[in-house]
Scaffold this active site. Structure first.
Site, PDB file in Angstrom:
ATOM      1  CE1 TYR A  96      -2.912   3.167   1.569  1.00 54.20           C
ATOM      2  CE2 TYR A  96      -1.300   3.088   3.359  1.00 54.20           C
ATOM      3  CZ  TYR A  96      -2.328   3.732   2.693  1.00 54.20           C
ATOM      4  OH  TYR A  96      -2.776   4.943   3.161  1.00 54.20           O
ATOM      5  CE  LYS A 132      -1.649   7.375   0.155  1.00 53.83           C
ATOM      6  NZ  LYS A 132      -2.949   7.943  -0.297  1.00 53.83           N
TER       7      LYS A 132
HETATM    8  N1  LIG Z   1      -6.405   6.798   7.893  1.00 53.17           N
HETATM    9  C1  LIG Z   1      -5.135   7.123   8.100  1.00 53.17           C
HETATM   10  O1  LIG Z   1      -4.587   7.018   9.212  1.00 53.17           O
HETATM   11  C2  LIG Z   1      -4.315   7.662   6.964  1.00 53.17           C
HETATM   12  C3  LIG Z   1      -4.858   7.800   5.705  1.00 53.17           C
HETATM   13  N2  LIG Z   1      -4.100   8.324   4.682  1.00 53.17           N
HETATM   14  C4  LIG Z   1      -4.688   8.516   3.354  1.00 53.17           C
HETATM   15  O2  LIG Z   1      -5.864   9.294   3.507  1.00 53.17           O
HETATM   16  C5  LIG Z   1      -6.809   8.972   2.492  1.00 53.17           C
HETATM   17  C6  LIG Z   1      -8.162   8.727   3.124  1.00 53.17           C
HETATM   18  O3  LIG Z   1      -8.052   7.664   4.041  1.00 53.17           O
HETATM   19  P1  LIG Z   1      -9.311   7.152   4.860  1.00 53.17           P
HETATM   20  O4  LIG Z   1     -10.346   8.195   4.895  1.00 53.17           O
HETATM   21  O5  LIG Z   1      -8.770   6.599   6.125  1.00 53.17           O
HETATM   22  O6  LIG Z   1      -9.787   5.935   3.942  1.00 53.17           O
HETATM   23  P2  LIG Z   1     -11.265   5.370   3.662  1.00 53.17           P
HETATM   24  O7  LIG Z   1     -11.083   3.963   3.227  1.00 53.17           O
HETATM   25  O8  LIG Z   1     -12.153   5.633   4.819  1.00 53.17           O
HETATM   26  O9  LIG Z   1     -11.761   6.263   2.433  1.00 53.17           O
HETATM   27  C7  LIG Z   1     -11.376   6.049   1.116  1.00 53.17           C
HETATM   28  C8  LIG Z   1     -12.601   6.078   0.222  1.00 53.17           C
HETATM   29  O10 LIG Z   1     -12.188   5.874  -1.137  1.00 53.17           O
HETATM   30  C9  LIG Z   1     -13.068   4.910  -1.712  1.00 53.17           C
HETATM   31  N3  LIG Z   1     -12.440   4.236  -2.851  1.00 53.17           N
HETATM   32  C10 LIG Z   1     -11.611   3.169  -2.833  1.00 53.17           C
HETATM   33  N4  LIG Z   1     -11.294   2.815  -4.085  1.00 53.17           N
HETATM   34  C11 LIG Z   1     -11.928   3.655  -4.918  1.00 53.17           C
HETATM   35  C12 LIG Z   1     -12.015   3.757  -6.330  1.00 53.17           C
HETATM   36  N5  LIG Z   1     -11.389   2.910  -7.136  1.00 53.17           N
HETATM   37  N6  LIG Z   1     -12.762   4.749  -6.860  1.00 53.17           N
HETATM   38  C13 LIG Z   1     -13.444   5.606  -6.053  1.00 53.17           C
HETATM   39  N7  LIG Z   1     -13.408   5.545  -4.711  1.00 53.17           N
HETATM   40  C14 LIG Z   1     -12.660   4.584  -4.141  1.00 53.17           C
HETATM   41  C15 LIG Z   1     -13.340   3.981  -0.556  1.00 53.17           C
HETATM   42  O11 LIG Z   1     -14.426   3.107  -0.812  1.00 53.17           O
HETATM   43  P3  LIG Z   1     -14.398   1.643  -0.070  1.00 53.17           P
HETATM   44  O12 LIG Z   1     -14.442   1.928   1.401  1.00 53.17           O
HETATM   45  O13 LIG Z   1     -15.611   0.975  -0.585  1.00 53.17           O
HETATM   46  O14 LIG Z   1     -13.111   1.005  -0.482  1.00 53.17           O
HETATM   47  C16 LIG Z   1     -13.611   4.979   0.546  1.00 53.17           C
HETATM   48  O15 LIG Z   1     -14.927   5.451   0.501  1.00 53.17           O
HETATM   49  C17 LIG Z   1      -6.235   7.769   1.743  1.00 53.17           C
HETATM   50  O16 LIG Z   1      -5.608   8.231   0.562  1.00 53.17           O
HETATM   51  C18 LIG Z   1      -5.160   7.236   2.690  1.00 53.17           C
HETATM   52  O17 LIG Z   1      -4.120   6.628   1.964  1.00 53.17           O
HETATM   53  C19 LIG Z   1      -2.814   8.752   4.902  1.00 53.17           C
HETATM   54  C20 LIG Z   1      -2.240   8.637   6.135  1.00 53.17           C
HETATM   55  C21 LIG Z   1      -2.928   8.068   7.265  1.00 53.17           C
END
Ligand SMILES: NC(=O)C1=CN([C@@H]2O[C@H](COP(=O)(O)OP(=O)(O)OC[C@H]3O[C@@H](n4cnc5c(N)ncnc54)[C@H](OP(=O)(O)O)[C@@H]3O)[C@@H](O)[C@H]2O)C=CC1
Ligand SMILES: CC(C)CCC[C@@H](C)[C@H]1CC[C@H]2C3=C(CC[C@]12C)[C@@]1(C)CCC(=O)C[C@@H]1CC3
Length: 345
Positions: free
Chosen positions: A144, A148
């Site tokens: 993952y 990124k």
């Molecule tokens: N949470 C953390 O601690 C951290 C998060 N991040 C980054 O922050 C961002 C948000 O994270 P977070 O809110 O925790 O993640 P979530 O999984 O809660 O949110 C991501 C959303 O993107 C959707 N998604 C996944 N694949 C696709 C696709 N192909 N097309 C459209 N939508 C898609 C997911 O749907 P579904 O749930 O159905 O897959 C989900 O609704 C991410 O980029 C993550 O890498 C960075 C550092 C730390």
């Protein structure tokens, strides 16, 4: 062909707006007078002022419909980091992000703000007050994170002031807060299975945990600072609570707040890491016969037993960033938001 969207237009799109961070971002954008289109593979809520577009970000046509008349795009979609589907990470985080960039340019979007991760420089060993000039990890902690890194490079390299397409990457770390589906639920699940008795190492390792509203604040500041000739064009920015905390103190505070006992007994880091490594090798060897997911993976042990905290000086200097919610307040609000995870609930 690109028709440039009027600057000052307050219509924006949040790709991944149904997720944990995305939804908090959408709520704050609405408060600040933006009208918001959400693009996601699922719709998890309804809100006045938000138009939902369901689709996969790898589908450029679907994106183009959602980006019509949008001047600012936040890209915070990603597959679940705990998945072991490498092809999915590659398809969504790398090829999908390339598609997002192309769709933004074609739709005449002027600004793209990517949610990256501070872990793009972390290799499982100590990082103390790391700045953005640290090199990308040569051995990222998982696949993952490897994707990124590629995603962040693509977005920053796409920044083109001449063509009026500006990009920036926000690198949060350890996001927590109400509705987080990962950190607190994993912690509580581990406690309920009686596995939260031990502290790995001497317990003094400092880590950044960032309250979700501070991450949102960093994203909106970046979007509003991103203009031609702004120093933030094409650069990554750490956004944290700027209050590194002992990993085990943070875990204990959340656990005790939810009615569970804090871990008490110390185990040597090298021993636990070695055992996690052995267990991981065993799962690989046994994969054709049985499949199980151990709680103690080498990556999790490293996250729990090393220092990993980052400086947000650059965000302070270039965009006037300052956390808006303290760690203490963030923990209190988080604990309060999980009545169903309380002991005995
Ligand atoms: N949470 C953390 O601690 C951290 C998060 N991040 C980054 O922050 C961002 C948000 O994270 P977070 O809110 O925790 O993640 P979530 O999984 O809660 O949110 C991501 C959303 O993107 C959707 N998604 C996944 N694949 C696709 C696709 N192909 N097309 C459209 N939508 C898609 C997911 O749907 P579904 O749930 O159905 O897959 C989900 O609704 C991410 O980029 C993550 O890498 C960075 C550092 C730390
Ligand atoms: C990047 C970090 C600041 C955020 C880490 C998020 C998750 C990886 C962690 C959330 C709960 C943590 C946890 C452990 C490892 C790291 C987390 C999964 C343990 C499995 C570590 C070993 C234990 O003793 C149990 C821990 C449960 C909680």
């Amino acid at each position: 062909m690109a028709t440039r969207v009027r600057p000052g237009n307050k219509r924006c799109a949040v790709i991944g707006g149904s997720g944990f961070l995305g939804r908090h971002l959408v709520e704050k954008l609405l408060d600040r007078g933006y009208s918001v289109s959400v693009f996601d593979i699922r719709q998890s809520y309804e809100l006045p002022g938000v138009v939902f577009h369901m689709g996969d970000l790898c589908d450029k046509q679907a994106l183009l419909t959602a980006l019509k008349d949008v001047s600012l795009v936040f890209h915070c979609a990603s597959p679940f980091p705990g998945s072991d589907d490498r092809a999915l990470f590659e398809r969504v985080n790398i090829q999908g992000t390339q598609t997002v960039i192309l769709a933004c340019i074609e739709a005449g979007v002027q600004k793209l703000v990517l949610t990256s991760s501070a872990s793009v420089v972390y290799e499982g060993t100590d990082i103390k007050n790391g700045r953005e000039d640290l090199p990308y990890a040569k051995k990222p902690i998982d696949y993952y994170t490897a994707t990124k890194i590629q995603q962040e490079k693509l977005v920053l390299e796409a920044c083109d002031q001449q063509k009026g397409f500006l990009t920036v990457a926000i690198r949060p770390h350890g996001i927590f807060g109400p509705r987080d589906p990962q950190l607190v639920p994993i912690l509580v699940d581990t406690a309920r299975r009686g596995k939260m008795k031990f502290i790995i190492g001497d317990g003094s390792n400092l880590v950044d945990f960032t309250f979700v509203e501070n991450v949102v604040h960093g994203h909106i500041l970046a979007a509003e600072t991103l203009k031609s000739n702004s120093p933030i064009c094409g650069k990554p920015y750490h956004i944290t609570n700027d209050e590194p905390v002992r990993f085990w103190d943070f875990m204990s505070e959340v656990l005790v707040g939810l009615g569970y006992a804090a871990p008490r007994y110390h185990l040597p880091y090298a021993l636990v890491y070695g055992l996690a490594l052995l267990l991981w090798l065993l799962t690989l060897v046994l994969r054709p016969f049985v499949s199980f997911k151990p709680t103690f993976t080498p990556m999790r042990v490293a996250l729990a037993g090393t220092h990993h905290y980052y400086s947000c000086e650059r965000a302070k200097e270039d965009m006037g960033y300052k956390p808006v919610v303290s760690l203490k307040e963030g923990i209190a609000r988080t604990v309060q938001s999980y009545p169903h995870l309380r002991r005995g609930a």
